[in-house]
Scaffold this motif. Sequence first.
Motif, short mmCIF file in Angstrom:
data_model
loop_
_atom_site.label_atom_id
_atom_site.label_comp_id
_atom_site.label_asym_id
_atom_site.label_seq_id
_atom_site.Cartn_x
_atom_site.Cartn_y
_atom_site.Cartn_z
N VAL A 1 -44.68 11.16 8.52
CA VAL A 1 -43.38 10.81 9.11
C VAL A 1 -43.43 10.97 10.63
N ALA A 2 -44.10 12.01 11.11
CA ALA A 2 -44.24 12.20 12.56
C ALA A 2 -45.04 11.06 13.18
N ALA A 3 -46.08 10.62 12.51
CA ALA A 3 -46.88 9.49 13.01
C ALA A 3 -46.05 8.20 13.04
N LYS A 4 -45.26 8.00 12.00
CA LYS A 4 -44.37 6.83 11.98
C LYS A 4 -43.36 6.91 13.12
N GLY A 5 -42.83 8.10 13.36
CA GLY A 5 -41.87 8.29 14.45
C GLY A 5 -42.48 7.98 15.80
N ILE A 6 -43.71 8.44 16.02
CA ILE A 6 -44.40 8.14 17.28
C ILE A 6 -44.64 6.65 17.41
N ALA A 7 -45.06 6.02 16.33
CA ALA A 7 -45.32 4.57 16.36
C ALA A 7 -44.04 3.78 16.64
N ILE A 8 -42.96 4.15 15.99
CA ILE A 8 -41.68 3.46 16.23
C ILE A 8 -41.24 3.68 17.68
N GLY A 9 -41.40 4.90 18.17
CA GLY A 9 -41.04 5.19 19.55
C GLY A 9 -41.84 4.38 20.55
N LEU A 10 -43.14 4.23 20.29
CA LEU A 10 -43.98 3.41 21.18
C LEU A 10 -43.57 1.94 21.16
N ILE A 11 -43.24 1.45 19.97
CA ILE A 11 -42.81 0.05 19.86
C ILE A 11 -41.50 -0.17 20.60
N VAL A 12 -40.55 0.74 20.43
CA VAL A 12 -39.25 0.62 21.09
C VAL A 12 -39.44 0.71 22.60
N ALA A 13 -40.27 1.65 23.07
CA ALA A 13 -40.52 1.79 24.51
C ALA A 13 -41.16 0.54 25.09
N ALA A 14 -42.11 -0.03 24.36
CA ALA A 14 -42.77 -1.25 24.85
C ALA A 14 -41.79 -2.43 24.86
#
Length: 72
Positions: free
Chosen positions: A56-69
């Motif tokens: 879940v933490a990895a998914k959160g980081i991935a979603i955060g990176l996508i949103v930031a980009a």
Amino acid sequence: MKPEWMSLLAIGGTTLYALLGVLIFWISFIIVDKISPYKLWEEIVEHRNLALAIVVAAKGIAIGLIVAAAIH
């Protein structure tokens, strides 16, 4: 003379994008929680599932990176 980044418009835009990013992140996390076959919070907190917490933490980081980009 003030630097350009200290203007009210720049600060307002930054705040707006930050709030938009947090909102999108929160909504996408809720969607991931709903499509998963079990309740993530219950599984992580009550059953102490460390492996699921890491995923879940990895998914959160991935979603955060996508949103930031996407916002950048």
